[in-house]
Design an enzyme around this catalytic site. Structure first.
Site, PDB file in Angstrom:
ATOM      1  N   ILE A  13       0.830  -1.203   0.000  1.00 49.81           N
ATOM      2  CA  ILE A  13       0.000   0.000   0.000  1.00 49.81           C
ATOM      3  C   ILE A  13       0.870   1.260   0.000  1.00 49.81           C
ATOM      4  O   ILE A  13       0.517   2.279  -0.603  1.00 49.81           O
ATOM      5  CB  ILE A  13      -0.984   0.012   1.198  1.00 49.81           C
ATOM      6  CG1 ILE A  13      -2.052   1.101   1.012  1.00 49.81           C
ATOM      7  CG2 ILE A  13      -0.250   0.183   2.517  1.00 49.81           C
ATOM      8  CD1 ILE A  13      -2.978   0.872  -0.140  1.00 49.81           C
ATOM      9  N   SER A  35      11.393   0.963   8.236  1.00 49.09           N
ATOM     10  CA  SER A  35      11.080  -0.416   7.879  1.00 49.09           C
ATOM     11  C   SER A  35      12.298  -1.278   8.159  1.00 49.09           C
ATOM     12  O   SER A  35      13.428  -0.855   7.923  1.00 49.09           O
ATOM     13  CB  SER A  35      10.683  -0.535   6.405  1.00 49.09           C
ATOM     14  OG  SER A  35      10.513  -1.894   6.039  1.00 49.09           O
ATOM     15  N   ARG A  36      12.062  -2.492   8.630  1.00 48.35           N
ATOM     16  CA  ARG A  36      13.175  -3.414   8.873  1.00 48.35           C
ATOM     17  C   ARG A  36      13.602  -4.137   7.597  1.00 48.35           C
ATOM     18  O   ARG A  36      14.675  -4.721   7.550  1.00 48.35           O
ATOM     19  CB  ARG A  36      12.787  -4.436   9.936  1.00 48.35           C
ATOM     20  CG  ARG A  36      12.707  -3.860  11.340  1.00 48.35           C
ATOM     21  CD  ARG A  36      12.418  -4.944  12.373  1.00 48.35           C
ATOM     22  NE  ARG A  36      12.507  -4.420  13.740  1.00 48.35           N
ATOM     23  CZ  ARG A  36      11.502  -3.845  14.382  1.00 48.35           C
ATOM     24  NH1 ARG A  36      10.338  -3.735  13.779  1.00 48.35           N
ATOM     25  NH2 ARG A  36      11.655  -3.393  15.607  1.00 48.35           N
ATOM     26  N   LYS A  89      -6.080   3.207   7.256  1.00 53.71           N
ATOM     27  CA  LYS A  89      -7.289   2.552   7.767  1.00 53.71           C
ATOM     28  C   LYS A  89      -7.081   1.051   7.907  1.00 53.71           C
ATOM     29  O   LYS A  89      -6.265   0.476   7.160  1.00 53.71           O
ATOM     30  CB  LYS A  89      -8.494   2.870   6.876  1.00 53.71           C
ATOM     31  CG  LYS A  89      -8.408   2.276   5.456  1.00 53.71           C
ATOM     32  CD  LYS A  89      -8.933   0.854   5.395  1.00 53.71           C
ATOM     33  CE  LYS A  89      -8.572   0.169   4.118  1.00 53.71           C
ATOM     34  NZ  LYS A  89      -8.914  -1.263   4.095  1.00 53.71           N
ATOM     35  N   ASP A 167     -11.603  -5.473   6.420  1.00 49.42           N
ATOM     36  CA  ASP A 167     -10.537  -4.581   5.962  1.00 49.42           C
ATOM     37  C   ASP A 167     -10.978  -3.837   4.696  1.00 49.42           C
ATOM     38  O   ASP A 167     -10.875  -2.604   4.637  1.00 49.42           O
ATOM     39  CB  ASP A 167      -9.243  -5.356   5.732  1.00 49.42           C
ATOM     40  CG  ASP A 167      -8.123  -4.469   5.245  1.00 49.42           C
ATOM     41  OD1 ASP A 167      -7.485  -3.814   6.074  1.00 49.42           O
ATOM     42  OD2 ASP A 167      -7.888  -4.425   4.020  1.00 49.42           O
TER      43      ASP A 167
END
Length: 307
Positions: A13, A35-36, A89, A167
């Protein structure tokens, strides 16, 4: 004034929607990512939010594009550091978390935005205006899509807090709560759970409308082929059909508008407005319908789901 922003979570996303929307808005500068496992070329990258907050105090806004389960702790840390926060969201995994974040934002005097991207589809404002002067007789939501296409291998959506079919379903509910001139509530729900999953793969809802309109919603994650994101409306003075998730609007069989997908650019424009005005937007009405569906829902077990 250009606001410096950090994007937390560099998944599908983020790459499909957030990054292009940020890049296309002159009010925002993507200064860092968290971010990892992933990064963005030419943008500073951090493995943890704590490291970002320590090393880049100049960044004013944190946008969270991570699953709902860990989102509260990230948002809480960002707010306590005095940052504005934008929530993908659903804004959290529970209403209590969202209300706590809203209160913390007020305490810290920063902006917080629970984004409902489908509300910002091109045709939604036109439909809202049209419906405002009419008496509703029937509203039917049909939201069916292929989970394997839109959420490939994403196990978090099947865990508690991941919401399952809600979702995408909450997108339809966010449109419904935006266009209706009055509040409604869920009165009946049927939820289908795969026997090997903790969240539903399909749901059917009925709503109570104070004026007696018939209102239903059908959500299903098993759709193959053509995807369906439709809201059909009948009033005492004409009918309307919103399709393609809000990109196409027909009234009385006539095409009124067919737009492109500007939802995320519109979200970042809204966030810029909130920050500029020292305001927040934490409408929880779509989430309340989901929680009520879980509370009232009759549970049916169906066949296992595997990717």
């Amino acid at each position: 004034m250009v606001e410096k922003l950090a994007l937390v979570g560099i998944g599908k996303i983020a790459r499909d929607q957030h990054i292009p929307a940020i890049s296309g808005n002159p009010n925002w500068s993507l200064e860092a990512t968290v971010s990892r496992h992933a990064s963005v070329d030419g943008v500073a990258s951090f493995e943890t939010l704590e490291a970002l907050l320590e090393e880049r105090p100049d960044i004013s806004t944190i946008s969270l594009a991570i699953p709902p389960q860990p989102r509260f702790s990230y948002a809480e840390a960002a707010l306590k550091a005095g940052k504005h926060v934008m929530l993908e969201k659903p804004p959290g995994q529970s209403l209590a978390e969202c209300f706590a974040l809203e209160a913390l934002a007020r305490e810290m005097d920063v902006s917080i935005f629970a984004t409902w991207h489908s509300r910002f589809a091109d045709c939604v404002p036109h439909l809202k205006s049209w419906l405002s002067s009419r008496e509703l007789k029937r509203l039917a939501i049909v939201w069916k899509e292929d989970v394997r296409h839109w959420h490939p291998g994403q196990e978090w959506i099947w865990e508690p807090g991941g919401m399952g079919v809600f979702d995408p379903g909450i997108n339809a509910l966010s449109i419904m709560t935006e266009i209706l001139p009055h509040a409604v509530h869920v009165c009946e729900a049927m939820l289908e759970y795969p026997e090997n999953r903790a969240t539903p793969i399909a749901a059917k809802l009925k709503f109570t409308d104070p004026n007696g309109a018939e209102m239903t919603a059908v959500f299903d994650w098993r759709q193959e082929g053509l995807q369906t994101w439709d809201i059909e409306i009948e009033t005492t003075d004409g009918d309307a059909r919103l399709s393609l998730g809000g990109e196409k609007l027909e009234i009385n069989g006539e095409l009124i508008k067919s737009g492109s997908n500007n939802e995320y650019p519109n979200l970042y424009a809204r966030m810029s407005e909130l920050v500029r005005n020292g305001a927040s937007d934490m409408d929880m009405s779509p989430f309340i319908h989901v929680c009520d569906a879980y509370s009232l829902g009759r549970r049916i077990t169906t066949s296992p789901f595997e990717y």
